[in-house]
Design an enzyme around this catalytic site. Structure first.
Site, PDB file in Angstrom:
ATOM      1  N   CYS A 189      43.628  47.296  47.820  1.00  0.00           N
ATOM      2  CA  CYS A 189      43.397  46.294  48.858  1.00  0.00           C
ATOM      3  C   CYS A 189      42.388  46.786  49.892  1.00  0.00           C
ATOM      4  O   CYS A 189      41.644  45.999  50.475  1.00  0.00           O
ATOM      5  CB  CYS A 189      44.714  45.959  49.545  1.00  0.00           C
ATOM      6  SG  CYS A 189      44.551  44.806  50.893  1.00  0.00           S
ATOM      7  N   LYS A 226      31.123  30.555  37.323  1.00  0.00           N
ATOM      8  CA  LYS A 226      31.548  30.075  35.995  1.00  0.00           C
ATOM      9  C   LYS A 226      30.531  29.088  35.423  1.00  0.00           C
ATOM     10  O   LYS A 226      30.258  29.093  34.229  1.00  0.00           O
ATOM     11  CB  LYS A 226      32.918  29.372  36.088  1.00  0.00           C
ATOM     12  CG  LYS A 226      34.083  30.302  36.340  1.00  0.00           C
ATOM     13  CD  LYS A 226      35.398  29.584  36.318  1.00  0.00           C
ATOM     14  CE  LYS A 226      35.632  28.729  37.527  1.00  0.00           C
ATOM     15  NZ  LYS A 226      35.720  29.449  38.787  1.00  0.00           N
TER      16      LYS A 226
END
Ligand code: ATP
Length: 868
Positions: free
Chosen positions: A490, A138
């Site tokens: 998953c 970020k």
């Protein structure tokens, strides 16, 4: 009809209407939840459709950026998916510059998913909320634009240590950045303030704490000047979820940051967080006064992380050994973090790991800053492998090769867990995130978060995450972050997906009823039970008196705990706090759904492990780890223990469950004996276990009933039984010496552990005398005496309370005797199932008298004031 019964009828109807209303409310809540899930699923499907359409059409400027992993919630109202995709392009005026700095300054070869879109949006002057998993990069989304823009970027960050880390990193790549906080020198602050309005300022980023914005008027005035000179290029609010009190880390000073957008409306704001639900984002939008932000949310899925929950052994040594074994074997020479609950735990656990030859250092907020930074540096440079830390070791920890994050205690919320476990595998290589889920830990944390607005709710979500073996762990996490994930995604990177075969659905309705009955009984006696006491009582470990009043379970302790946790998570039980000046106590009480269990048609099911994967037991069934390593050396331990840990399914067959004590017919007994001879299925084993237990109970009852001549009511109520044992001193002696005979059955002679001693001392023919009523003496066998002592112990504790209360009410001294005088306060006492006190007392008395070997004239106990 008289007035009394009319009131009763009204009361009964009111109760029933209230119960029905509550039922309806629950149904509505469940429907709303279902609606939310479906809406979320619908959005995901719509998005998939849009993307499929996009793929079919020639795209204008989409780039390779993985839009599939993104969604926009706040953005929906502002920009469509197609519009957003335009920002994945590289044909913006600044694109060349950003590309150059990415490679030149930041030394990175390419953008990660959504980084480019975020950078292009903020460079275009849009307000943006970027929700991206921890460790996905970020910071680059405001650092790179800062370098490519005129003036400077103001970065608001919650922690000074976080800022320092960032500044150190930026310095290392020759990007100039400064920070301002309360501990900065005046000169430094003055220089930074002056630089803000200087077009040739020597910095591109200014880091400040939210407190600084809230408190420094000078800073605000400089920012205003910079804004007017178009030098305030961007505002980045790191950890933006801290604005919202619905977020997991609310900070009051973040609430005041709305001033920035109000004062500097033209400056694009970029809010960054790893963990924010859409409701938290909406809250942030309001607090920060951002009119129409675009939200881009990267997928929370970290495909390289393997999630696992292990049942924590109640023996702390065993769980520590398990952790040590993992670190020494599976994670040999690898870097990791062990998160603990408290500073004390950090010290203790690190010391214990050191004892087991692991180079582990503790880290917590109470350490002095130099020590903290030393531990951090040593760990970052691989001089130590393991940091045993509280959550103080969190934000800003950016070590790429963390191969394991073990939670010695569960986190207080899923958001916290996501963030803490997210320190693992930042280099995109496989890493493991393991939680040790311990029953008492839930309540330790619960008392800690009790003051937080939604603390309990969030903790229960976390508990549900650990307890739930119905769904893939990452999909549970994804749902929590408004993302839809199916189990296939998953890729067997969590224990529930990997060991799906080890779970079975069981009916826990009867177990739930037993637990509810225990709590009802406790409440009727004005007693509160802590979770541990509740489990003790249910598993027959509590005081003898309680054992005899309740249906104990044959579930193992971990199974019993699992059921109780399930009941708590589902709302059949709830928490009840009690505050003292020194501590907070957690008690269990009936939850809003408990009343449903009264309805015989109500059933309750849950998925449970058929094998407990606690301490050192899972390795035998764990396929190669995500890192490709094979199961480690503790497999032998596993095999040795495996047999002990089979979790029998719980069968909903009522006939097999503990029944009220009944007389057993010879047919029943034969049937039960026969069954024992036949091989039984797993289900039958369970049935057999219950039946065996039931048989023992009923056989015992039958014996008693044979003697006493009627079926004993199970609803016994405490009455005073004074048993006075004298070694065959003879009736006449006792009669001669009533004071001696009146002496209470002392501990030495009455409690269970002394039985053996008594038996050893007294031969079979020997009898004991018991003072059966203030004026009666009976001679009884030693076994009967033991029974009586047991009974006495059983009743004595409650009795003390009864005597105390009657004493208080009546102001009379306690009269020693077989049955205590229970008067006015108990007259109107409501006993379970409307059994009269006198009846239950009589039952008890019959039981006692039935034990007599040589009885004197049968004397009915005197129960003063009890209504027949
Ligand atoms: N495009 C990229 N390619 C490779 N590595 C990257 C890229 N972008 C960022 N990184 C690296 O990823 C690591 C994590 O980045 P960063 O600290 O910005 O994460 P974050 O999302 O802010 O995490 P947190 O929420 O924990 O603060 C850093 O080491 C950074 O250098």
């Amino acid at each position: 009809m008289d007035g009394g019964s009319r009131t009763n009828d009204v009361q009964v109807e009111l109760d029933s209407v209230e119960a029905e209303l509550e039922h309806l409310e629950l149904q509505i809540a469940e429907l709303l939840q279902k609606q939310a899930e479906l809406t979320s699923r619908k959005n995901a499907l719509v998005q998939q459709l849009e993307e499929a359409c996009d793929a079919a059409q020639p795209s204008s400027s989409s780039s390779s950026s993985s839009s599939s992993s993104s969604k926009s919630s706040v953005a929906d109202s502002v920009m469509s998916t197609q519009e957003l995709k335009l920002y994945d392009g590289t044909d913006f005026p600044w694109s060349k510059d950003t590309e150059q700095h990415l490679k030149g300054s930041f030394r990175l070869s390419k953008f990660r998913p959504l980084q480019l879109r975020a950078i292009n949006l903020t460079m275009s002057g849009k307000d943006l909320f970027l929700v991206m998993p921890t460790g996905r990069g970020k910071s680059l989304c405001y650092q790179l634009p800062a370098v490519c823009s005129k003036g400077f970027t103001l970065v608001i960050s919650p922690l000074v240590s976080l800022m320092e880390d960032q500044i150190m990193y930026l310095k290392s790549i020759n990007v100039s950045a400064v920070l301002m906080n309360a501990s900065c020198s005046k000169e430094h602050t003055k220089a930074v303030m002056a630089g803000m309005t200087d077009p040739k300022a020597p910095f591109k980023l200014v880091y400040v704490t939210p407190e600084k914005i809230a408190k420094s008027k000078l800073l605000m005035s400089r920012l205003e000047k910079a804004y007017n000179a178009s030098l305030l290029s961007r505002i980045a609010v790191d950890e933006v979820h801290c604005c919202s009190q619905w977020g997991h880390d609310f900070r009051p000073d973040y609430k005041l940051l709305g001033i920035l957008k109000r004062q500097f409306p033209k400056v694009p704001l970029l809010g960054l967080t790893a963990t924010a639900t859409s409701s938290v984002l909406r809250d942030c939008q309001k607090i920060l006064c951002v009119p129409q932000p675009i939200a881009i949310t990267a997928s929370f899925n970290r495909p390289n992380l393997y999630y696992e929950v292990r049942m924590k052994d109640s023996d702390s040594d065993a769980s520590l050994s398990d952790i040590a074994s993992l670190i020494k074997n599976r994670y040999k020479d690898q870097s990791g973090i062990v998160y603990v609950f408290s500073q004390k735990d950090a010290e203790v656990v690190s010391a214990e790991l050191q004892k087991r030859d692991i180079l582990a250092y503790s880290y917590h907020a109470n350490m002095n800053p130099d020590d903290k930074s030393l531990v951090h540096r040593k760990w970052a440079s691989n001089k130590i492998r393991v940091v045993v830390a509280t959550v103080a070791f969190g934000m800003g920890i950016d070590k790429p090769d963390v191969r394991f994050v073990i939670h010695h205690t569960i986190s207080k919320s899923i958001e916290n867990y996501y963030q803490e476990s997210g320190r693992a595998g930042r280099d995109d290589h496989p890493a493991d995130c393991i939680i040790y889920f311990g029953f008492p830990d839930i309540f330790r944390i619960s008392t800690m978060v009790v003051m937080e607005n939604v603390g309990q709710q969030k903790l229960l979500q976390m508990v549900d995450y650990c307890q739930n073996v119905d769904r893939c762990r990452r999909s549970l996490m994804a749902v929590h972050f408004d993302e839809v994930w199916d189990n296939e995604g998953c890729n067997q990177m969590c224990d529930t997906c990997r060991h799906a075969k080890d779970y079975t659905t069981v009916d826990i309705t009867q177990h739930a009823r037993q637990v509810v009955q225990i709590l009802e009984l406790a409440a009727s006696m004005d007693e509160k039970l802590t979770p541990l006491k509740l489990v003790d009582a249910w598993t027959g470990k509590g005081p003898a008196k309680r054992r005899k009043m309740i249906e104990t379970t044959t579930l193992s302790r971990p199974q019993a705990e699992t059921v109780i946790v399930q009941l708590l998570v589902q709302g059949y039980l709830s928490e009840d706090f009690s505050f003292t000046p020194y501590t907070t106590y957690f008690y269990m009480k009936l939850g809003r759904k408990a009343c449903f269990l009264k309805n015989q048609s109500h059933t309750l099911r849950m998925k449970m492990r058929t094998k407990e994967n606690g301490t050192a037991k899972v390795r035998a069934v764990v396929p190669p780890t995500p890192t490709g390593r094979q199961a480690d050396k503790d497999t032998s331990t596993v095999k040795a223990n495996e047999g002990d840990n089979t979790f029998d399914p719980i069968v909903p067959d009522n006939s097999c469950l503990p029944q009220h004590k009944q007389k057993l017919t010879p047919e029943h007994r034969n049937k039960s004996a026969k069954r024992k001879l036949n091989p039984v299925s797993q289900t039958d084993q369970w049935t057999e276990r219950w039946t065996d237990r039931d048989k023992k109970l009923t056989d015992r009852c039958a014996e008693e009933e044979d003697k006493s001549g009627f079926i004993m009511s199970q609803h016994v109520f405490e009455v005073d039984v004074e048993i006075n044992i004298m070694r065959n001193s003879g009736v006449s002696d006792a009669q001669k010496n009533p004071s001696h005979a009146d002496k209470h059955c002392s501990r030495n002679e009455s409690t269970a552990p002394q039985r053996v001693r008594q038996k050893g001392l007294i031969d079979d023919t020997q009898s004991l005398t018991v003072n059966s009523s203030p004026s009666q003496i009976s001679i009884i066998s030693d076994t009967a005496a033991e029974e009586l002592c047991d009974l006495r112990k059983y009743y004595s504790k409650q009795l003390r309370r009864i005597n105390y209360i009657s004493h208080e009410y009546l102001g009379q001294s306690r009269e020693p005797g077989v049955l205590a005088c229970i008067r006015e306060p108990w007259r109107n006492l409501r006993l379970p199932h409307r059994v009269k006190f006198s009846q239950t007392a009589w039952s008890l008395w019959t039981r006692v008298s039935g034990r007599r070997k040589v009885g004197q004239t049968e004397v009915r106990p005197v129960i003063h004031g009890a209504k027949e």
